[in-house]
Motif scaffolding. Structure first.
Motif, PDB file in Angstrom:
ATOM      1  N   THR A   4     -42.490-179.035 -64.575  1.00  0.00           N
ATOM      2  CA  THR A   4     -43.553-178.158 -63.962  1.00  0.00           C
ATOM      3  C   THR A   4     -42.919-177.304 -62.778  1.00  0.00           C
ATOM      4  O   THR A   4     -43.542-176.460 -61.966  1.00  0.00           O
ATOM      5  N   SER A   5     -41.618-177.381 -62.411  1.00  0.00           N
ATOM      6  CA  SER A   5     -41.027-176.843 -61.210  1.00  0.00           C
ATOM      7  C   SER A   5     -40.263-175.594 -61.620  1.00  0.00           C
ATOM      8  O   SER A   5     -39.821-175.318 -62.762  1.00  0.00           O
ATOM      9  N   ALA A   6     -40.097-174.694 -60.659  1.00  0.00           N
ATOM     10  CA  ALA A   6     -39.137-173.518 -61.133  1.00  0.00           C
ATOM     11  C   ALA A   6     -38.793-172.861 -59.522  1.00  0.00           C
ATOM     12  O   ALA A   6     -39.453-172.826 -58.726  1.00  0.00           O
ATOM     13  N   SER A   7     -37.544-172.401 -59.678  1.00  0.00           N
ATOM     14  CA  SER A   7     -36.725-172.004 -58.390  1.00  0.00           C
ATOM     15  C   SER A   7     -35.938-170.865 -58.834  1.00  0.00           C
ATOM     16  O   SER A   7     -35.906-170.373 -59.884  1.00  0.00           O
ATOM     17  N   ILE A   8     -35.619-170.356 -57.347  1.00  0.00           N
ATOM     18  CA  ILE A   8     -34.506-169.278 -57.332  1.00  0.00           C
ATOM     19  C   ILE A   8     -33.093-169.943 -56.884  1.00  0.00           C
ATOM     20  O   ILE A   8     -33.097-170.448 -55.812  1.00  0.00           O
ATOM     21  N   GLN A   9     -32.015-170.023 -57.516  1.00  0.00           N
ATOM     22  CA  GLN A   9     -30.979-170.359 -56.908  1.00  0.00           C
ATOM     23  C   GLN A   9     -29.760-169.283 -57.013  1.00  0.00           C
ATOM     24  O   GLN A   9     -29.486-168.793 -57.845  1.00  0.00           O
ATOM     25  N   VAL A  10     -29.234-169.149 -55.734  1.00  0.00           N
ATOM     26  CA  VAL A  10     -28.393-168.219 -55.347  1.00  0.00           C
ATOM     27  C   VAL A  10     -26.925-168.622 -55.331  1.00  0.00           C
ATOM     28  O   VAL A  10     -26.887-169.660 -54.663  1.00  0.00           O
ATOM     29  N   CYS A  11     -26.051-168.139 -55.980  1.00  0.00           N
ATOM     30  CA  CYS A  11     -24.734-168.841 -56.124  1.00  0.00           C
ATOM     31  C   CYS A  11     -23.782-167.802 -55.629  1.00  0.00           C
ATOM     32  O   CYS A  11     -23.492-166.857 -55.897  1.00  0.00           O
ATOM     33  N   LEU A  12     -22.857-168.536 -54.567  1.00  0.00           N
ATOM     34  CA  LEU A  12     -22.081-167.703 -53.856  1.00  0.00           C
ATOM     35  C   LEU A  12     -20.693-168.302 -53.982  1.00  0.00           C
ATOM     36  O   LEU A  12     -20.633-169.816 -53.704  1.00  0.00           O
ATOM     37  N   ASP A  13     -19.493-167.851 -53.686  1.00  0.00           N
ATOM     38  CA  ASP A  13     -18.260-168.283 -53.516  1.00  0.00           C
ATOM     39  C   ASP A  13     -18.279-169.145 -52.635  1.00  0.00           C
ATOM     40  O   ASP A  13     -19.027-169.147 -51.389  1.00  0.00           O
ATOM     41  N   SER A  14     -17.424-170.184 -52.611  1.00  0.00           N
ATOM     42  CA  SER A  14     -17.336-171.436 -51.423  1.00  0.00           C
ATOM     43  C   SER A  14     -17.049-170.967 -50.046  1.00  0.00           C
ATOM     44  O   SER A  14     -17.114-171.447 -49.174  1.00  0.00           O
ATOM     45  N   GLY A  15     -15.786-169.936 -50.168  1.00  0.00           N
ATOM     46  CA  GLY A  15     -15.482-169.413 -48.890  1.00  0.00           C
ATOM     47  C   GLY A  15     -13.910-169.498 -48.764  1.00  0.00           C
ATOM     48  O   GLY A  15     -13.073-170.156 -49.459  1.00  0.00           O
ATOM     49  N   GLU A  16     -13.371-168.957 -47.723  1.00  0.00           N
ATOM     50  CA  GLU A  16     -12.071-169.016 -47.342  1.00  0.00           C
ATOM     51  C   GLU A  16     -11.653-170.453 -46.856  1.00  0.00           C
ATOM     52  O   GLU A  16     -12.352-171.282 -46.319  1.00  0.00           O
ATOM     53  N   GLU A  17     -10.290-170.769 -47.165  1.00  0.00           N
ATOM     54  CA  GLU A  17      -9.657-172.048 -46.399  1.00  0.00           C
ATOM     55  C   GLU A  17      -9.674-171.940 -45.100  1.00  0.00           C
ATOM     56  O   GLU A  17      -9.986-172.776 -44.238  1.00  0.00           O
ATOM     57  N   GLU A  18      -9.334-170.845 -44.356  1.00  0.00           N
ATOM     58  CA  GLU A  18      -9.177-170.554 -43.034  1.00  0.00           C
ATOM     59  C   GLU A  18     -10.701-170.722 -42.354  1.00  0.00           C
ATOM     60  O   GLU A  18     -11.502-170.432 -42.835  1.00  0.00           O
ATOM     61  N   PRO A  19     -10.800-171.249 -41.011  1.00  0.00           N
ATOM     62  CA  PRO A  19     -11.833-171.190 -40.188  1.00  0.00           C
ATOM     63  C   PRO A  19     -12.439-169.817 -40.077  1.00  0.00           C
ATOM     64  O   PRO A  19     -11.556-168.864 -39.993  1.00  0.00           O
ATOM     65  N   GLY A  20     -13.580-169.459 -39.830  1.00  0.00           N
ATOM     66  CA  GLY A  20     -14.149-168.326 -39.432  1.00  0.00           C
ATOM     67  C   GLY A  20     -15.266-167.890 -40.088  1.00  0.00           C
ATOM     68  O   GLY A  20     -15.888-168.784 -40.853  1.00  0.00           O
ATOM     69  N   PRO A  21     -16.117-166.873 -39.922  1.00  0.00           N
ATOM     70  CA  PRO A  21     -17.431-166.796 -40.611  1.00  0.00           C
ATOM     71  C   PRO A  21     -17.223-166.620 -42.054  1.00  0.00           C
ATOM     72  O   PRO A  21     -18.475-166.961 -42.542  1.00  0.00           O
ATOM     73  N   LEU A  22     -16.182-166.448 -42.705  1.00  0.00           N
ATOM     74  CA  LEU A  22     -16.285-166.480 -44.274  1.00  0.00           C
ATOM     75  C   LEU A  22     -15.513-167.893 -44.799  1.00  0.00           C
ATOM     76  O   LEU A  22     -15.194-168.047 -45.757  1.00  0.00           O
ATOM     77  N   GLY A  23     -15.202-168.563 -43.636  1.00  0.00           N
ATOM     78  CA  GLY A  23     -14.479-169.951 -44.026  1.00  0.00           C
ATOM     79  C   GLY A  23     -15.622-171.132 -44.667  1.00  0.00           C
ATOM     80  O   GLY A  23     -16.470-171.024 -44.629  1.00  0.00           O
ATOM     81  N   HIS A  24     -14.958-172.061 -45.760  1.00  0.00           N
ATOM     82  CA  HIS A  24     -16.071-172.775 -46.347  1.00  0.00           C
ATOM     83  C   HIS A  24     -16.599-173.904 -45.691  1.00  0.00           C
ATOM     84  O   HIS A  24     -17.525-174.121 -45.845  1.00  0.00           O
ATOM     85  N   GLY A  25     -15.829-174.235 -44.449  1.00  0.00           N
ATOM     86  CA  GLY A  25     -16.686-175.273 -43.528  1.00  0.00           C
ATOM     87  C   GLY A  25     -17.884-174.483 -42.879  1.00  0.00           C
ATOM     88  O   GLY A  25     -18.974-175.238 -42.760  1.00  0.00           O
ATOM     89  N   ARG A  26     -17.606-173.309 -42.549  1.00  0.00           N
ATOM     90  CA  ARG A  26     -18.712-172.610 -42.037  1.00  0.00           C
ATOM     91  C   ARG A  26     -19.873-172.299 -42.728  1.00  0.00           C
ATOM     92  O   ARG A  26     -21.075-172.306 -42.503  1.00  0.00           O
ATOM     93  N   ARG A  27     -19.637-171.790 -43.924  1.00  0.00           N
ATOM     94  CA  ARG A  27     -20.450-171.501 -45.028  1.00  0.00           C
ATOM     95  C   ARG A  27     -21.647-172.760 -45.369  1.00  0.00           C
ATOM     96  O   ARG A  27     -22.427-172.770 -45.768  1.00  0.00           O
ATOM     97  N   TRP A  28     -20.650-173.768 -45.486  1.00  0.00           N
ATOM     98  CA  TRP A  28     -21.424-175.244 -45.826  1.00  0.00           C
ATOM     99  C   TRP A  28     -22.350-175.453 -44.840  1.00  0.00           C
ATOM    100  O   TRP A  28     -23.641-175.615 -45.217  1.00  0.00           O
ATOM    101  N   GLN A  29     -22.120-175.446 -43.569  1.00  0.00           N
ATOM    102  CA  GLN A  29     -23.006-175.848 -42.364  1.00  0.00           C
ATOM    103  C   GLN A  29     -24.254-174.774 -42.591  1.00  0.00           C
ATOM    104  O   GLN A  29     -25.216-175.121 -42.540  1.00  0.00           O
ATOM    105  N   LEU A  30     -23.524-173.270 -42.532  1.00  0.00           N
ATOM    106  CA  LEU A  30     -24.673-172.413 -42.563  1.00  0.00           C
ATOM    107  C   LEU A  30     -25.844-172.518 -43.711  1.00  0.00           C
ATOM    108  O   LEU A  30     -26.964-172.555 -43.485  1.00  0.00           O
ATOM    109  N   ALA A  31     -25.318-172.943 -45.033  1.00  0.00           N
ATOM    110  CA  ALA A  31     -26.202-173.247 -45.917  1.00  0.00           C
ATOM    111  C   ALA A  31     -27.156-174.147 -45.716  1.00  0.00           C
ATOM    112  O   ALA A  31     -28.361-173.992 -46.157  1.00  0.00           O
ATOM    113  N   HIS A  32     -26.965-175.362 -44.919  1.00  0.00           N
ATOM    114  CA  HIS A  32     -27.736-176.239 -44.728  1.00  0.00           C
ATOM    115  C   HIS A  32     -28.745-175.929 -43.636  1.00  0.00           C
ATOM    116  O   HIS A  32     -29.927-176.776 -43.474  1.00  0.00           O
TER     117      HIS A  32
END
Length: 431
Positions: free
Chosen positions: A157-185
């Motif tokens: 009975t459930s329905a959602s919208i799931q947005v899919c984005l690239d994991s991000g760059e290896e290097e730290p920064g606004p597009l780095g994967h560690g930052r994006r992981w934290q941002l997503a949560h």
């Protein structure tokens, strides 16, 4: 016991090999270039949505839709919900235009059958009823039944919208994967609150703005939660996956074997029933349902389905702008970072931040203030990532109607024949 055709399962996988695969296949690093969206919809009778659609009528409609030429991948959920999954798109507008064309085709086909797509996070009237019969869903239902009725509600009975984005760059920064992981949560809780659109279940108001998210959080203690955010994402995710219980062991015979309290790590070490393989690991990943799931890209799974023909465009546009525009990503990370203290040490979506987002929506003052800043940042970024005037206007209208007023779509819903729930003082949520 070996399966009848052992070659179909591949060679056994070693523990270190599984850890290495999880780090590599779930977090593929590189500059963000693509975006995708998965849209789930309830299917209702066009004239009387409160009347359950007969199973044979729903199956016939599924067959008609399967015959269509679509750009998106088409699947159906256990309760008959329809899902369109876009191919990876090189831009927001490419994704919007492709999915909009497919939705137009699907809607016209269902309309001729007297049916309609409904954008709500949870069916407000109907009890869970499974339409699809498949060993996977038989095993899932049996597993989730161990912890209560929420599993069947989620499946059917459930329905959602799931947005899919690239994991991000290896290097730290606004597009780095560690930052994006934290941002997503952290941003995920804001998205849950802003787009909450499921205040009723089985004919009653529940007291939650996003009952769908509340149901997900109840599934069990492991499957719907995220790994600890204080650890490096790839290592944390690999440990989380390997220590999660195995839902089932796929085999030729049905029903599939359903072990009790067997983690994937212990399955590798013991080889009980049969040794697990790479294919089993891939399947095991699909049975975990955290609000942010890494699958080579980041899959944001916390947004309720939205009402209206184009309501889905707003969360897709907001998320894409905040993650993929470098200036916006830096700004929004600073905006949501203070929410970490609100969340505490519990994982999403069972910590206070996420639970209040699902229960209160933007009536929560801290979430409201954060959402206002996030939407302002998204509106500034959308022209920079090529969003059309229509998309920008849709986001601005949502911002004015809901976010600035501390409201969410659930607060505006008027659902016929839905009764007050016990403990909600006879009032609908938000009234």
């Amino acid at each position: 016991m070996q399966p009848p055709d052992a070659s179909g399962y591949g060679r056994p996988i070693e523990e270190q090999e599984a850890e290495d695969l999880l780090r590599c296949i779930c977090f593929k690093n590189g500059p963000p270039r693509t975006v995708g969206v998965e849209l789930e919809w309830l299917i209702h009778d066009q004239r009387n949505p409160r009347h359950p659609v007969a199973a044979d009528r729903l199956t016939a409609a599924h067959d008609r839709v399967r015959s269509l030429a679509l750009n998106s991948a088409l699947t159906f959920e256990p309760g008959g919900q329809l899902e369109l999954s876009s191919p990876p798109a090189g831009s927001l507008m490419e994704c919007v235009d492709s999915v909009a064309a497919d939705l137009h085709t699907v809607r016209n086909t269902l309309r001729r059958a007297g049916l309609t797509l409904t954008g709500l996070g949870l069916d407000p009237w109907h009890t869970p009823r499974r339409v699809l019969r498949d060993p996977r869903y038989d095993a899932m239902e049996a597993y989730l039944d161990r912890t209560g009725p929420s599993g069947r509600a989620m499946m059917c009975t459930s329905a959602s919208i799931q947005v899919c984005l690239d994991s991000g760059e290896e290097e730290p920064g606004p597009l780095g994967h560690g930052r994006r992981w934290q941002l997503a949560h952290l941003l995920g809780a804001v998205l849950t609150a802003a787009f909450a659109n499921s205040p009723a279940r089985e004919g009653r108001w529940t007291g939650w703005r996003s009952t769908r998210q509340a149901i997900w959080a109840e599934l069990d203690a492991i499957r719907p939660v995220s790994p600890p955010l204080h650890r490096e994402p790839r290592a944390a995710w690999a440990s989380h996956v390997l220590d999660a219980p195995v839902m089932c062991v796929r085999e030729e015979a049905v029903p599939w074997h359903r072990p009790t309290a067997l983690s994937f790590r212990d399955w590798i070490r013991t080889g009980v029933h049969r040794p697990p393989t790479r294919k089993d690991l891939d399947y095991h990943l699909t049975t975990l349902f955290p609000p942010v799931r890494p699958r080579g890209h980041l899959e944001l799974r916390m947004i309720d389905a939205q009402s209206g023909p184009d309501g889905w465009v707003v969360p897709l546009a907001v998320v894409t702008a905040l993650f993929d525009d470098p200036e916006a990503a830096e700004t929004v990370y600073r905006t949501v970072k203070p929410l970490a203290e609100y969340a505490g040490t519990q994982p999403a979506p069972t910590n206070p931040l996420w639970l209040n987002a699902a229960r209160l929506g933007l009536a929560d003052p801290e979430l409201r203030a954060t959402a206002v800043s996030c939407f302002n940042t998204a509106l500034e970024a959308l022209p920079r990532i090529g969003a059309s005037t229509a998309v920008c206007d849709a986001v601005a209208a949502f911002h004015e109607r809901y976010v600035l007023r501390g409201r969410c779509p659930a607060d505006d819903l008027r659902i016929p024949s839905v009764r007050p729930a016990a403990g909600v003082c006879g009032k609908e949520p938000g009234r």
